[in-house]
Write a protein that holds these residues in place. Sequence first.
Motif, PDB file in Angstrom:
ATOM      1  N   GLY A  24     -25.592 -15.187 -25.432  1.00 63.84           N
ATOM      2  CA  GLY A  24     -26.050 -14.196 -24.466  1.00 63.84           C
ATOM      3  C   GLY A  24     -25.113 -14.062 -23.283  1.00 63.84           C
ATOM      4  O   GLY A  24     -24.773 -12.938 -22.861  1.00 63.84           O
ATOM      5  N   LEU A  25     -24.654 -15.192 -22.765  1.00 66.52           N
ATOM      6  CA  LEU A  25     -23.785 -15.183 -21.593  1.00 66.52           C
ATOM      7  C   LEU A  25     -22.437 -14.553 -21.911  1.00 66.52           C
ATOM      8  O   LEU A  25     -21.933 -13.704 -21.153  1.00 66.52           O
ATOM      9  N   TYR A  26     -21.839 -14.942 -23.037  1.00 66.95           N
ATOM     10  CA  TYR A  26     -20.523 -14.430 -23.390  1.00 66.95           C
ATOM     11  C   TYR A  26     -20.573 -12.938 -23.736  1.00 66.95           C
ATOM     12  O   TYR A  26     -19.708 -12.160 -23.309  1.00 66.95           O
ATOM     13  N   ALA A  27     -21.550 -12.547 -24.543  1.00 65.24           N
ATOM     14  CA  ALA A  27     -21.638 -11.146 -24.956  1.00 65.24           C
ATOM     15  C   ALA A  27     -21.892 -10.240 -23.748  1.00 65.24           C
ATOM     16  O   ALA A  27     -21.267  -9.183 -23.610  1.00 65.24           O
ATOM     17  N   PHE A  28     -22.789 -10.664 -22.863  1.00 61.64           N
ATOM     18  CA  PHE A  28     -23.094  -9.864 -21.679  1.00 61.64           C
ATOM     19  C   PHE A  28     -21.876  -9.757 -20.769  1.00 61.64           C
ATOM     20  O   PHE A  28     -21.542  -8.671 -20.265  1.00 61.64           O
ATOM     21  N   SER A  29     -21.179 -10.871 -20.565  1.00 61.79           N
ATOM     22  CA  SER A  29     -20.001 -10.869 -19.697  1.00 61.79           C
ATOM     23  C   SER A  29     -18.886 -10.007 -20.271  1.00 61.79           C
ATOM     24  O   SER A  29     -18.229  -9.254 -19.538  1.00 61.79           O
ATOM     25  N   ALA A  30     -18.648 -10.132 -21.576  1.00 63.09           N
ATOM     26  CA  ALA A  30     -17.598  -9.333 -22.208  1.00 63.09           C
ATOM     27  C   ALA A  30     -17.913  -7.842 -22.106  1.00 63.09           C
ATOM     28  O   ALA A  30     -17.013  -7.018 -21.916  1.00 63.09           O
ATOM     29  N   TRP A  31     -19.205  -7.497 -22.233  1.00 65.19           N
ATOM     30  CA  TRP A  31     -19.595  -6.088 -22.125  1.00 65.19           C
ATOM     31  C   TRP A  31     -19.469  -5.575 -20.690  1.00 65.19           C
ATOM     32  O   TRP A  31     -18.955  -4.482 -20.459  1.00 65.19           O
ATOM     33  N   THR A  32     -19.910  -6.359 -19.697  1.00 67.84           N
ATOM     34  CA  THR A  32     -19.851  -5.882 -18.305  1.00 67.84           C
ATOM     35  C   THR A  32     -18.418  -5.649 -17.843  1.00 67.84           C
ATOM     36  O   THR A  32     -18.167  -4.787 -17.001  1.00 67.84           O
ATOM     37  N   MET A  33     -17.469  -6.410 -18.383  1.00 68.84           N
ATOM     38  CA  MET A  33     -16.067  -6.150 -18.047  1.00 68.84           C
ATOM     39  C   MET A  33     -15.662  -4.739 -18.479  1.00 68.84           C
ATOM     40  O   MET A  33     -14.961  -4.034 -17.754  1.00 68.84           O
ATOM     41  N   THR A  34     -16.117  -4.346 -19.678  1.00 73.17           N
ATOM     42  CA  THR A  34     -15.758  -3.013 -20.165  1.00 73.17           C
ATOM     43  C   THR A  34     -16.452  -1.926 -19.352  1.00 73.17           C
ATOM     44  O   THR A  34     -15.926  -0.818 -19.220  1.00 73.17           O
ATOM     45  N   VAL A  35     -17.626  -2.236 -18.815  1.00 72.55           N
ATOM     46  CA  VAL A  35     -18.323  -1.288 -17.959  1.00 72.55           C
ATOM     47  C   VAL A  35     -17.540  -1.070 -16.666  1.00 72.55           C
ATOM     48  O   VAL A  35     -17.367   0.059 -16.200  1.00 72.55           O
ATOM     49  N   ALA A  36     -17.033  -2.174 -16.091  1.00 68.37           N
ATOM     50  CA  ALA A  36     -16.336  -2.097 -14.804  1.00 68.37           C
ATOM     51  C   ALA A  36     -14.970  -1.427 -14.918  1.00 68.37           C
ATOM     52  O   ALA A  36     -14.534  -0.712 -14.006  1.00 68.37           O
ATOM     53  N   THR A  37     -14.276  -1.657 -16.038  1.00 67.74           N
ATOM     54  CA  THR A  37     -12.941  -1.067 -16.202  1.00 67.74           C
ATOM     55  C   THR A  37     -12.994   0.272 -16.933  1.00 67.74           C
ATOM     56  O   THR A  37     -12.081   1.086 -16.801  1.00 67.74           O
ATOM     57  N   GLY A  38     -14.056   0.455 -17.714  1.00 69.40           N
ATOM     58  CA  GLY A  38     -14.125   1.588 -18.631  1.00 69.40           C
ATOM     59  C   GLY A  38     -13.697   1.113 -20.009  1.00 69.40           C
ATOM     60  O   GLY A  38     -12.703   0.386 -20.121  1.00 69.40           O
ATOM     61  N   PRO A  39     -14.423   1.476 -21.068  1.00 69.22           N
ATOM     62  CA  PRO A  39     -14.093   1.004 -22.417  1.00 69.22           C
ATOM     63  C   PRO A  39     -12.667   1.336 -22.849  1.00 69.22           C
ATOM     64  O   PRO A  39     -12.047   0.574 -23.586  1.00 69.22           O
ATOM     65  N   SER A  58     -23.077  -2.995 -11.998  1.00 69.42           N
ATOM     66  CA  SER A  58     -23.595  -2.104 -10.948  1.00 69.42           C
ATOM     67  C   SER A  58     -22.499  -1.238 -10.326  1.00 69.42           C
ATOM     68  O   SER A  58     -22.781  -0.408  -9.466  1.00 69.42           O
ATOM     69  N   HIS A  59     -21.254  -1.453 -10.748  1.00 71.16           N
ATOM     70  CA  HIS A  59     -20.134  -0.626 -10.287  1.00 71.16           C
ATOM     71  C   HIS A  59     -19.361  -0.112 -11.503  1.00 71.16           C
ATOM     72  O   HIS A  59     -18.190  -0.470 -11.721  1.00 71.16           O
TER      73      HIS A  59
END
Length: 507
Positions: free
Chosen positions: A253-268, A187-188
């Motif tokens: 599901g938990l790991y893939a979602f978490s790993a992806w949201t980190m890239t969203v927050a920092t930028g890919p 969300s950020h």
Amino acid sequence: MPPAATVDRPSNVSEALARGRLGVPAVIFFVLSAAAPLTVVAGVVTTGYAVTGVTGIPLAFLVVAAVLALFSVGYVAMARRLTNAGAFYAYIARGLGRPAGVGAAWVALIAYNALQVGLYGAIGAAAEPVLQQLFGGSPAWWVVALVAWALVAVLGVLRVDVNGLVLAVLLAAEILVIVVFDLAQVSHPAGGSVSFATLSPDNLLVPGVGALLVLATTGFTGFESAVVFSEESKDPKRTVPMATYLSVAIIAGLYAFSAWTMTVATGPDRIVDASREQSTALIFNLAGAHLGDSAVTIGQALFLTSLLAAMISFHNTTARYAFALGRERVLPAVFGQTSPLTGAPRVASLAQSALGLVVIVLYAVAGWDPLVQLFFWGGTGGGFGVLLLIATTSVAVIAFFARTRTAETLWRRAIAPGLAAIALTAIIVVAVDNFAILLGVAPDSPLRWAIPAVYPVAALLGLLWGLVLRGRRPEVYARIGLGAESAVAEAPPAAGEPAPAGVEVAR
């Protein structure tokens, strides 16, 4: 005059685990706790980004999950026919022969002990920011490790459902904080828009993806342990398959979602640099920026309990392996004794606790690095050992169904485990080739070959011991792989009587 009636008194020594105490949720708690979700999200994911420089970690978790789901098809099909706390050891013994089973048992003992004892090296570092925040200081790592060791040792000899209740509380809080952190990150988004760039398959078609897949595989270590608790399950034929499949799905599901949201927050384009700069603190720094300092403190505390939960789960798994080997006399018979009050594998649990104490004291006295030389090397080495066992078990499943000609679909008895064996073998080859990267050592370091070489040596020695048992102690050899049925194999049937159910001709 008829003889006086006698009363059967319970023995103070038992060779049976407590039955019917674990349902599907309890087994899942043990499995997911071994997987240590917050430890993986905070540690393995950021390490993967930092070490490999590859941004395809979310997809890597899904690819590994698909391979393990294939493996699980044959694994749970065999579990419906064999109920044995020895799991890999028993399956390989029944599929590839008793000597191979003993070799697998030795590999399993080394791998699971490395995973469990290695966690003591991390808990001091995990406790430091929490204790610093609460008390303004932190003791030496080994003091925290000894406190955790004492708690795990006590729980290890209590009822398995008591352990399951503790894990349920710890795991629920751990998963809740991961989800909250993930939602805050997504969300950020960096730059104001959510990016799906890291979910592109192109991110897996790059150099370094092999090491990435191995790291992703270590994140699933523990998913296979549902079978270890089959003898204590209320309905093993239902509990083990459900717990195995649900665990793989939840972890992926938990790991893939978490790993992806980190890239969203920092930028890919920033995730690799951010992981290298902040390491395991990345997820907590992101939480602090979006949720405030209180959320960081809570997250760090649950990171600590995540390690504790993993210790409890791996301790129980390791103790049950040793119990299964003691019950069948592959290890000294004393390891096959359970507590008459709790049904816990008492001697095996105490032996595992003794090993943990020795390792903590040794590292403290020698001044060795607990985080790198105990936790990271132990976890990497242990995870590799489990990977070898999974691949071998895939082949054992095929051999078991081919030999027994048990009614089962072609997909379950051959196709799925065959595809899994091929994929897992490929991952193992890549793991060996990238072991220096995985350990974080120089390519010419002796550890680069020494750690993975431990397992083939152990397997060979175990296989030779199995052959010795076949020649010198045939009554022990006949028990190998039979699990709870091993007691009826103690003595041969009388002339003309059929062999007890489950007892096979020695191979």
